[in-house]
Design an enzyme around this catalytic site. Structure first.
Site, PDB file in Angstrom:
ATOM      1  N   HIS A  57       4.984  -2.501   2.206  1.00 20.45           N
ATOM      2  CA  HIS A  57       4.418  -3.107   0.996  1.00 20.45           C
ATOM      3  C   HIS A  57       5.309  -2.960  -0.240  1.00 20.45           C
ATOM      4  O   HIS A  57       5.028  -3.556  -1.270  1.00 20.45           O
ATOM      5  CB  HIS A  57       3.032  -2.513   0.685  1.00 20.45           C
ATOM      6  CG  HIS A  57       3.085  -1.104   0.164  1.00 20.45           C
ATOM      7  ND1 HIS A  57       3.174  -0.012   0.984  1.00 20.45           N
ATOM      8  CD2 HIS A  57       3.071  -0.613  -1.104  1.00 20.45           C
ATOM      9  CE1 HIS A  57       3.213   1.087   0.248  1.00 20.45           C
ATOM     10  NE2 HIS A  57       3.155   0.757  -1.017  1.00 20.45           N
TER      11      HIS A  57
HETATM   12  C1  UD1 Z   1       0.686  -0.342  -5.664  1.00 23.13           C
HETATM   13  C2  UD1 Z   1       1.607   0.663  -6.325  1.00 23.13           C
HETATM   14  C3  UD1 Z   1       2.443   1.362  -5.263  1.00 23.13           C
HETATM   15  C4  UD1 Z   1       1.573   1.962  -4.168  1.00 23.13           C
HETATM   16  C5  UD1 Z   1       0.628   0.905  -3.630  1.00 23.13           C
HETATM   17  C6  UD1 Z   1      -0.348   1.526  -2.665  1.00 23.13           C
HETATM   18  C7  UD1 Z   1       2.348   0.003  -8.572  1.00 23.13           C
HETATM   19  C8  UD1 Z   1       3.470  -0.494  -9.367  1.00 23.13           C
HETATM   20  N1  UD1 Z   1       2.535   0.007  -7.229  1.00 23.13           N
HETATM   21  O1  UD1 Z   1       1.495  -1.339  -5.063  1.00 23.13           O
HETATM   22  O2  UD1 Z   1       3.170   2.415  -5.866  1.00 23.13           O
HETATM   23  O3  UD1 Z   1       2.406   2.416  -3.144  1.00 23.13           O
HETATM   24  O4  UD1 Z   1      -0.124   0.319  -4.708  1.00 23.13           O
HETATM   25  O5  UD1 Z   1      -0.909   0.593  -1.800  1.00 23.13           O
HETATM   26  O6  UD1 Z   1       1.329   0.384  -9.094  1.00 23.13           O
HETATM   27  N2  UD1 Z   1      -3.675  -7.303  -3.669  1.00 23.13           N
HETATM   28  C9  UD1 Z   1      -4.794  -7.862  -3.100  1.00 23.13           C
HETATM   29  N3  UD1 Z   1      -5.920  -7.102  -3.036  1.00 23.13           N
HETATM   30  C10 UD1 Z   1      -5.996  -5.839  -3.497  1.00 23.13           C
HETATM   31  C11 UD1 Z   1      -4.860  -5.278  -4.071  1.00 23.13           C
HETATM   32  C12 UD1 Z   1      -3.698  -6.015  -4.149  1.00 23.13           C
HETATM   33  O7  UD1 Z   1      -4.782  -9.017  -2.678  1.00 23.13           O
HETATM   34  O8  UD1 Z   1      -7.064  -5.204  -3.390  1.00 23.13           O
HETATM   35  C13 UD1 Z   1      -2.422  -8.104  -3.698  1.00 23.13           C
HETATM   36  C14 UD1 Z   1      -2.288  -8.975  -4.934  1.00 23.13           C
HETATM   37  O9  UD1 Z   1      -1.658 -10.169  -4.561  1.00 23.13           O
HETATM   38  C15 UD1 Z   1      -1.365  -8.156  -5.810  1.00 23.13           C
HETATM   39  C16 UD1 Z   1      -0.467  -7.476  -4.783  1.00 23.13           C
HETATM   40  O10 UD1 Z   1      -1.308  -7.212  -3.688  1.00 23.13           O
HETATM   41  O11 UD1 Z   1      -0.636  -8.933  -6.717  1.00 23.13           O
HETATM   42  C17 UD1 Z   1       0.183  -6.192  -5.269  1.00 23.13           C
HETATM   43  O12 UD1 Z   1      -0.813  -5.264  -5.732  1.00 23.13           O
HETATM   44  P1  UD1 Z   1      -0.414  -4.142  -6.826  1.00 23.13           P
HETATM   45  O13 UD1 Z   1      -1.564  -3.242  -7.010  1.00 23.13           O
HETATM   46  O14 UD1 Z   1       0.157  -4.781  -8.028  1.00 23.13           O
HETATM   47  O15 UD1 Z   1       0.789  -3.399  -6.148  1.00 23.13           O
HETATM   48  P2  UD1 Z   1       0.901  -2.744  -4.700  1.00 23.13           P
HETATM   49  O16 UD1 Z   1       1.971  -3.439  -3.948  1.00 23.13           O
HETATM   50  O17 UD1 Z   1      -0.431  -2.633  -4.086  1.00 23.13           O
HETATM   51  N1  UDP Z   2      -3.643   3.733   4.731  1.00 24.61           N
HETATM   52  C1  UDP Z   2      -4.891   3.370   5.203  1.00 24.61           C
HETATM   53  N2  UDP Z   2      -5.008   2.142   5.815  1.00 24.61           N
HETATM   54  C2  UDP Z   2      -3.957   1.292   5.943  1.00 24.61           C
HETATM   55  C3  UDP Z   2      -2.694   1.705   5.447  1.00 24.61           C
HETATM   56  C4  UDP Z   2      -2.570   2.932   4.825  1.00 24.61           C
HETATM   57  O1  UDP Z   2      -5.870   4.116   5.093  1.00 24.61           O
HETATM   58  O2  UDP Z   2      -4.140   0.202   6.495  1.00 24.61           O
HETATM   59  C5  UDP Z   2      -3.522   5.054   4.077  1.00 24.61           C
HETATM   60  C6  UDP Z   2      -2.475   5.948   4.691  1.00 24.61           C
HETATM   61  O3  UDP Z   2      -3.022   6.681   5.775  1.00 24.61           O
HETATM   62  C7  UDP Z   2      -2.073   6.829   3.522  1.00 24.61           C
HETATM   63  C8  UDP Z   2      -2.232   5.925   2.328  1.00 24.61           C
HETATM   64  O4  UDP Z   2      -3.074   4.855   2.751  1.00 24.61           O
HETATM   65  O5  UDP Z   2      -2.973   7.912   3.386  1.00 24.61           O
HETATM   66  C9  UDP Z   2      -0.909   5.384   1.919  1.00 24.61           C
HETATM   67  O6  UDP Z   2      -1.093   4.360   0.990  1.00 24.61           O
HETATM   68  P1  UDP Z   2      -0.003   3.229   0.744  1.00 24.61           P
HETATM   69  O7  UDP Z   2       0.908   3.110   1.893  1.00 24.61           O
HETATM   70  O8  UDP Z   2      -0.765   2.026   0.329  1.00 24.61           O
HETATM   71  O9  UDP Z   2       0.730   3.757  -0.579  1.00 24.61           O
HETATM   72  P2  UDP Z   2       1.885   4.840  -0.841  1.00 24.61           P
HETATM   73  O10 UDP Z   2       1.534   6.103  -0.169  1.00 24.61           O
HETATM   74  O11 UDP Z   2       3.169   4.243  -0.374  1.00 24.61           O
HETATM   75  O12 UDP Z   2       1.890   4.926  -2.329  1.00 24.61           O
END
Ligand code: UD1
Ligand code: UDP
Length: 371
Positions: free
Chosen positions: A219
């Site tokens: 992601h």
């Molecule tokens: C964010 C965090 C990242 C973390 C990740 C965990 C920032 C800059 N990044 O990244 O550090 O590792 O969360 O998962 O804060 N979207 C949906 N539904 C949701 C959420 C997101 O469709 O419930 C889609 C949207 O298109 C959105 C994109 O995902 O624009 C990115 O979501 P965003 O929260 O901005 O960043 P993450 O990639 O999730």
């Molecule tokens: N995770 C989850 N379901 C998923 C993918 C990840 O519960 O489908 C959990 C995973 O076990 C870990 C956390 O989400 O505890 C990690 O989150 P993510 O990879 O979104 O973010 P990051 O840790 O890179 O910030």
């Protein structure tokens, strides 16, 4: 008697998981008021509510419903909606986790209102400022009053940035306290794996036998913002010698569509799964391929070999102990790393003793008494 009032700000999937052991530790303390704010950064059921349900997190006292947006827009929306809440609640501490835009917005809003910031998962560095998370963590650390580090390396990173490791008499934003509490994600995994073993049916639902598949997650911006890096990762997965189970983040699914990329037959893209299912998928995987911080560590906790689909990691202990390999984005390099995976060193505990949440609350109570 009210001893302490904390406002916790969470908004993204890993923060809900980190909040679970903290919630359990908070509940054990009398005289402690806890106000939970959900920014709404993540909002799909599978990215948010599922974790509240599984981990018995309380319904947030405030939901800011900011949703998705550019970094500036999302951060600004959180700040604008959070400010009046902090002015009204007047907490002793604002507690933040990790490095998301919700963390940054919470840190800026609280520190400018002179509400002391507590940063859990402090001191991590990738030394790559192209990562939005690196900017978020540096800024958050440098406005925090209490910095809870998950590892010794995180403590050293802060020392190199000029933080004193002396215990201040009274921590303030100018004389902060740096403390190695251990990693709350280790607490979380320990608390949940036994429940997951009882409750999760994911392996049978997907027809998986242990060690017969790879588990993948992607992601990060560096892997999903442009077509080529994502295409390269799918190319590597296509050439793997077993099924690849891929619970896909909504961001990545959106990019598959936008870039017209179709994963190959051996790659099973599924919706994001709940935490219990994820722990089971991780534990039974032959190996894990990921750009997630949390998933890298969970691979380590369960002693499953991992290939990190990034050029660096903040969780350097996983590499030093031989459980994790860092690769670049070339399919041949990724495949070579997977072929060479062997178990790492057993028995090291760089992430604490599973009591990080308890230590954090105890330390905050002491800090509050001294103010
Ligand atoms: C964010 C965090 C990242 C973390 C990740 C965990 C920032 C800059 N990044 O990244 O550090 O590792 O969360 O998962 O804060 N979207 C949906 N539904 C949701 C959420 C997101 O469709 O419930 C889609 C949207 O298109 C959105 C994109 O995902 O624009 C990115 O979501 P965003 O929260 O901005 O960043 P993450 O990639 O999730
Ligand atoms: N995770 C989850 N379901 C998923 C993918 C990840 O519960 O489908 C959990 C995973 O076990 C870990 C956390 O989400 O505890 C990690 O989150 P993510 O990879 O979104 O973010 P990051 O840790 O890179 O910030």
């Amino acid at each position: 008697m009210l001893r302490l009032k904390i406002v916790t700000i969470i908004g993204a999937r890993p923060q809900f998981i980190k909040a679970a052991p903290m919630q359990a530790a908070l509940q054990k303390q009398a005289g402690l008021a806890h106000v939970l704010v959900h920014t709404g950064q993540h909002y799909d059921y599978a990215m948010s509510k599922v974790f509240f349900d599984e981990l018995a997190l309380p319904v947030p006292n405030y939901h800011l419903e900011v949703g998705s947006g550019s970094h500036g827009a999302q951060t600004a929306r959180i700040m604008e909606r959070l400010e009046p809440i902090l002015q009204k609640e007047k907490p002793d501490w604002v507690l933040l986790y990790g490095d998301t835009n919700s963390t940054l917005a919470g840190a800026l809003t609280a520190s400018k209102l002179h509400v002391p910031v507590v940063h859990v998962e402090s001191g991590l560095r990738s030394f790559n400022k192209a990562m939005p998370e690196e900017i978020n963590r540096i800024v958050t650390d440098h406005v925090s009053t209490v910095l809870f580090c998950p590892t010794d390396v995180a403590v050293k990173n802060l020392e190199h940035e000029g933080f004193s490791l002396e215990m201040p008499k009274t921590p303030t934003a100018d004389t902060p306290l740096v403390f190695n509490s251990g990693d709350v994600m280790y607490d979380a995994a320990l608390l949940s794996i036994a429940i997951a073993e009882q409750k999760s049916t994911i392996l049978s639902t997907l027809g998986l036998t242990p060690k017969s598949y790879y588990l993948a997650t992607i992601h990060r911006a560096e892997n999903t913002d442009d077509r080529q890096p994502l295409a390269n990762l799918l190319e590597a997965f296509a050439q793997m010698d077993a099924l690849v189970i891929f619970p896909a983040h909504p961001r990545t699914v959106e990019r598959f569509k936008r870039f017209e990329l179709t994963p190959s037959q051996n790659v099973r893209v599924i919706s994001p799964v709940g935490y219990f299912d994820m722990l089971m998928l991780e534990k039974a995987a032959r190996a894990i391929l990921t750009d997630s911080g949390g998933v890298q560590k969970e691979a380590f906790f369960f002693q499953v070999p991992c290939v990190t689909l990034r050029r660096e990691t903040e969780w350097v202990e996983t590499v030093a102990t031989g459980w994790n390999r860092i690769v670049n984005n070339e399919p041949s390099v990724i495949l070579n790393a997977v072929r060479k995976l062997t178990p790492g060193k057993a028995g090291t505990l760089p992430y604490g003793d599973g009591q990080a949440a308890h230590k954090i609350i105890e330390c905050l109570l002491q800090c509050t008494n001294h103010r």
